[in-house]
Design an enzyme around this catalytic site. Sequence first.
Site, PDB file in Angstrom:
ATOM      1  N   GLU A 176       0.827  -1.221   0.000  1.00 53.17           N
ATOM      2  CA  GLU A 176       0.000   0.000   0.000  1.00 53.17           C
ATOM      3  C   GLU A 176       0.859   1.269   0.000  1.00 53.17           C
ATOM      4  OE1 GLU A 176      -3.623   2.276   2.398  1.00 53.17           O
ATOM      5  OE2 GLU A 176      -2.592   0.614   3.370  1.00 53.17           O
ATOM      6  N   LYS A 213      -2.803  -2.107  -2.845  1.00 53.10           N
ATOM      7  CA  LYS A 213      -3.814  -1.189  -2.326  1.00 53.10           C
ATOM      8  C   LYS A 213      -3.380   0.217  -2.715  1.00 53.10           C
ATOM      9  CE  LYS A 213      -6.583   0.128   1.693  1.00 53.10           C
ATOM     10  NZ  LYS A 213      -7.126  -0.256   2.981  1.00 53.10           N
TER      11      LYS A 213
END
Length: 294
Positions: A176, A213
Site C-alpha cells: 500500500e 492497495k
Amino acid sequence: MNQTQLEKIKNGKGFIAALDQSGGSTPKALGLYGVKEDSYSNEDEMFDLVHEMRTRIITSPSFDSQYILGAILFEQTMDRKIDGMYTADYLAEKKGVVPFLKVDKGLADEKNGVQLMKPIHDLDETLRRANERNIFGTKMRSVIKEANADSIKEVVDQQFEYGKQIIAAGLVPIIEPEVDIHSKDKEQSEEILKAEIKKQLDSLSEDQNVMLKLTIPTVANTYKELIEHPRVIRAVALSGGYSTEDANEKLKANDGLIASFSRALTQDLFANQTDEEFNEALAKAVKDIYEASI
C-alpha cells in the site's frame, strides 16, 4: 495458504473492509463513532472500546460475505476474541470473510516528499503469530505526497522488500503506497509509482504473488496494467479521505479495482444508534461500496 480463501480473494465479487485503525488513529476513529476521549482514562480502556465497535460491525447481519470478501485487522484485534473465538477465526468460520492483518508500525516523518514506513523489527515474530491465528494476508502503508522519483522508488522498494519476507512466511502481502489525495502533483506521482511497481512485479518469480492497495487515480484506469499483471492477485483502492459518495463514484470509473475502505465504510455508524439504526446504516454503506466495486 488456504486455497479456498485465495480463490475468494482472487475472483470473488465484493470488497475488503479496512478495520485496522491502530494506536495513533484509534482516538479519531472512536471520536467519529461518537465516543469522546473523556469516555476512557487509559489506552487499555480505549482499545476495549474500539474492539467493542469492531465487534458490533463484524457481528452485524449487514457485515455479510455476499458483499465483503475480506477484512483487515489491527494486531490487537487479531489477539482478541468475538463470541469466544479469535477474531480471524470468527471472520472465516462464522462470516466467510478472509482475515488480513496490518503489520506496519506506522509512518516515519516526511522526508523528500514521502513517508516511508518505520522499520518493522519484529516482522518475523508477527508473521509467526499471524499464521497461528489463521491470518491469510497482511497490509502495510506508506504515503507519497510529492512527485519525487527517487523517493517514490524508495517507498516501493521498501514495500516489496518486506513483501517478499511476508510471502516467504506463506502469507499474501497487500502493498500500500498511498498517494495523498491533496498532493498538488498527484497525477505525476501516480505515473512514477506505476512504473516503479511494474518493475518490482516483473522481477517476482511465479510463486511470489502480491495484492496492491492504491489511491483511486486521478486519471481513470491508470493502474490497469498493474491490475492485470500475473503477479497481482487483486488490486484494491483506499478511500484516502474522500467521502463514501465521492470514493464510490471515482472507483466505478476504474475497471478491475475494488474497494478497501475504512472511513467510507464507517462514517455513518455511531455508538448511540439502536441496533436497527446501526445495521441499516451499515447495510447501506456495504451495498453502495459493493456496487461501486463490481
